[in-house]
Design a protein around this motif. Sequence first.
Motif, PDB file in Angstrom:
ATOM      1  N   PRO A  61      19.043   7.353  10.921  1.00  0.00           N
ATOM      2  CA  PRO A  61      19.686   7.202  11.649  1.00  0.00           C
ATOM      3  C   PRO A  61      20.099   8.379  12.594  1.00  0.00           C
ATOM      4  N   ALA A  62      19.809   9.612  12.213  1.00  0.00           N
ATOM      5  CA  ALA A  62      19.840  10.794  12.972  1.00  0.00           C
ATOM      6  C   ALA A  62      18.939  11.340  13.355  1.00  0.00           C
ATOM      7  N   VAL A  63      17.951  10.624  13.327  1.00  0.00           N
ATOM      8  CA  VAL A  63      16.527  11.374  13.968  1.00  0.00           C
ATOM      9  C   VAL A  63      16.132  10.656  14.950  1.00  0.00           C
ATOM     10  N   ARG A  64      15.791  11.881  16.060  1.00  0.00           N
ATOM     11  CA  ARG A  64      15.279  11.023  17.115  1.00  0.00           C
ATOM     12  C   ARG A  64      13.683  11.342  17.429  1.00  0.00           C
ATOM     13  N   SER A  65      13.088  11.105  16.211  1.00  0.00           N
ATOM     14  CA  SER A  65      11.594  11.571  16.412  1.00  0.00           C
ATOM     15  C   SER A  65      10.764  10.988  17.592  1.00  0.00           C
ATOM     16  N   VAL A  66       9.720  12.024  18.227  1.00  0.00           N
ATOM     17  CA  VAL A  66       9.040  11.409  19.357  1.00  0.00           C
ATOM     18  C   VAL A  66       7.360  10.673  19.023  1.00  0.00           C
ATOM     19  N   PRO A 121       4.939   8.754  17.090  1.00  0.00           N
ATOM     20  CA  PRO A 121       5.209   6.594  16.571  1.00  0.00           C
ATOM     21  C   PRO A 121       4.585   6.486  15.058  1.00  0.00           C
ATOM     22  N   SER A 122       4.094   7.598  14.320  1.00  0.00           N
ATOM     23  CA  SER A 122       4.183   6.782  13.073  1.00  0.00           C
ATOM     24  C   SER A 122       5.420   7.197  12.887  1.00  0.00           C
ATOM     25  N   GLU A 123       6.149   7.983  12.524  1.00  0.00           N
ATOM     26  CA  GLU A 123       8.300   8.022  12.161  1.00  0.00           C
ATOM     27  C   GLU A 123       8.552   6.577  11.976  1.00  0.00           C
ATOM     28  N   TYR A 124       8.377   5.716  12.823  1.00  0.00           N
ATOM     29  CA  TYR A 124       9.053   4.678  12.607  1.00  0.00           C
ATOM     30  C   TYR A 124       8.681   3.805  11.910  1.00  0.00           C
ATOM     31  N   GLU A 125       8.767   2.765  11.503  1.00  0.00           N
ATOM     32  CA  GLU A 125       9.085   2.186  10.356  1.00  0.00           C
ATOM     33  C   GLU A 125       8.416   0.793  11.060  1.00  0.00           C
ATOM     34  N   TYR A 126       9.438   0.016  12.220  1.00  0.00           N
ATOM     35  CA  TYR A 126       9.286  -1.151  12.065  1.00  0.00           C
ATOM     36  C   TYR A 126       8.767  -0.688  13.917  1.00  0.00           C
ATOM     37  N   TRP A 127       8.613  -2.080  14.315  1.00  0.00           N
ATOM     38  CA  TRP A 127       7.864  -2.184  15.807  1.00  0.00           C
ATOM     39  C   TRP A 127       7.805  -3.519  15.871  1.00  0.00           C
ATOM     40  N   GLY A 128       8.706  -3.512  17.027  1.00  0.00           N
ATOM     41  CA  GLY A 128       8.607  -4.937  17.523  1.00  0.00           C
ATOM     42  C   GLY A 128       7.122  -4.800  18.733  1.00  0.00           C
ATOM     43  N   GLN A 129       7.047  -6.105  19.466  1.00  0.00           N
ATOM     44  CA  GLN A 129       5.771  -6.501  19.927  1.00  0.00           C
ATOM     45  C   GLN A 129       6.006  -6.142  21.213  1.00  0.00           C
ATOM     46  N   GLY A 130       6.080  -5.855  21.636  1.00  0.00           N
ATOM     47  CA  GLY A 130       5.735  -5.213  23.145  1.00  0.00           C
ATOM     48  C   GLY A 130       6.493  -5.991  24.591  1.00  0.00           C
ATOM     49  N   THR A 131       6.617  -6.098  25.602  1.00  0.00           N
ATOM     50  CA  THR A 131       7.039  -6.351  26.476  1.00  0.00           C
ATOM     51  C   THR A 131       6.084  -5.767  28.286  1.00  0.00           C
ATOM     52  N   LEU A 132       5.778  -5.993  28.672  1.00  0.00           N
ATOM     53  CA  LEU A 132       5.066  -5.478  29.930  1.00  0.00           C
ATOM     54  C   LEU A 132       5.644  -5.471  30.918  1.00  0.00           C
ATOM     55  N   PHE A 181       5.919   8.679  23.735  1.00  0.00           N
ATOM     56  CA  PHE A 181       7.368   8.411  23.808  1.00  0.00           C
ATOM     57  C   PHE A 181       8.274   8.233  25.360  1.00  0.00           C
ATOM     58  N   VAL A 182       8.817   7.322  24.933  1.00  0.00           N
ATOM     59  CA  VAL A 182       9.966   7.222  26.079  1.00  0.00           C
ATOM     60  C   VAL A 182      11.053   7.914  25.437  1.00  0.00           C
ATOM     61  N   ALA A 183      11.703   7.469  25.460  1.00  0.00           N
ATOM     62  CA  ALA A 183      13.306   7.627  24.611  1.00  0.00           C
ATOM     63  C   ALA A 183      13.848   7.360  23.122  1.00  0.00           C
ATOM     64  N   ALA A 184      14.255   7.985  22.915  1.00  0.00           N
ATOM     65  CA  ALA A 184      15.134   7.972  21.210  1.00  0.00           C
ATOM     66  C   ALA A 184      16.148   8.040  21.620  1.00  0.00           C
ATOM     67  N   ILE A 185      17.475   7.704  20.681  1.00  0.00           N
ATOM     68  CA  ILE A 185      18.831   7.554  20.931  1.00  0.00           C
ATOM     69  C   ILE A 185      19.143   7.109  19.242  1.00  0.00           C
ATOM     70  N   ASN A 186      20.226   8.021  18.670  1.00  0.00           N
ATOM     71  CA  ASN A 186      20.982   7.953  17.405  1.00  0.00           C
ATOM     72  C   ASN A 186      20.867   6.726  16.991  1.00  0.00           C
ATOM     73  N   TRP A 187      21.819   6.814  15.956  1.00  0.00           N
ATOM     74  CA  TRP A 187      22.212   5.932  14.986  1.00  0.00           C
ATOM     75  C   TRP A 187      23.879   5.039  16.018  1.00  0.00           C
ATOM     76  N   ASN A 222      22.016   1.387  11.046  1.00  0.00           N
ATOM     77  CA  ASN A 222      21.240   1.934   9.576  1.00  0.00           C
ATOM     78  C   ASN A 222      20.029   2.770  10.927  1.00  0.00           C
ATOM     79  N   TYR A 223      20.187   2.162  12.135  1.00  0.00           N
ATOM     80  CA  TYR A 223      18.661   2.994  12.481  1.00  0.00           C
ATOM     81  C   TYR A 223      18.484   3.844  13.696  1.00  0.00           C
ATOM     82  N   ALA A 224      17.980   4.957  13.835  1.00  0.00           N
ATOM     83  CA  ALA A 224      17.546   5.247  14.980  1.00  0.00           C
ATOM     84  C   ALA A 224      16.488   4.479  15.710  1.00  0.00           C
TER      85      ALA A 224
END
Length: 124
Positions: free
Chosen positions: A101-106, A108-119, A46-52, A30-32
């Motif tokens: 799911p169909a939007v590949r936004s660049v 950041p504020s348009e994304y609802e959920y975030w991971g913790q990050g990896t270095l 932004f680095v990259a985005a992919i649709n559902w 259900n998510y992009a």
Amino acid sequence: VQLQAYGGGLVQAGGSLRLSCAASGGTFSNYAMAWFRQAPGKEREFVAAINWSGSSTVYADSVKGRFTISRDNAKNTVYLQMNSLKSEDMAVYYCAADLRPAVRSVIPSEYEYWGQGTLVTVSS
């Protein structure tokens, strides 16, 4: 939705690394999905985005031709294959989920959920 990013580490310039982001607590298809990164003292970019479905992707110009985003909906995981790494790629990489799911936004504020990050550290 919980996102867990992993796969970062130390790599020499010119080398490769694959990041993974595992999702739980929702219906992954259900998510992009997207990857962003943030270097010290800089804003998140932004680095990259992919649709559902994985049928459509978009990349930042700085990584086009070197990075590949993909997803496996059966495994609830999105990947970022990074090749020909440069020192300027060094950053904390975050995965993010967009409920459209169909939007590949660049943006950041348009994304609802975030991971913790990896270095990702690139040595020259």
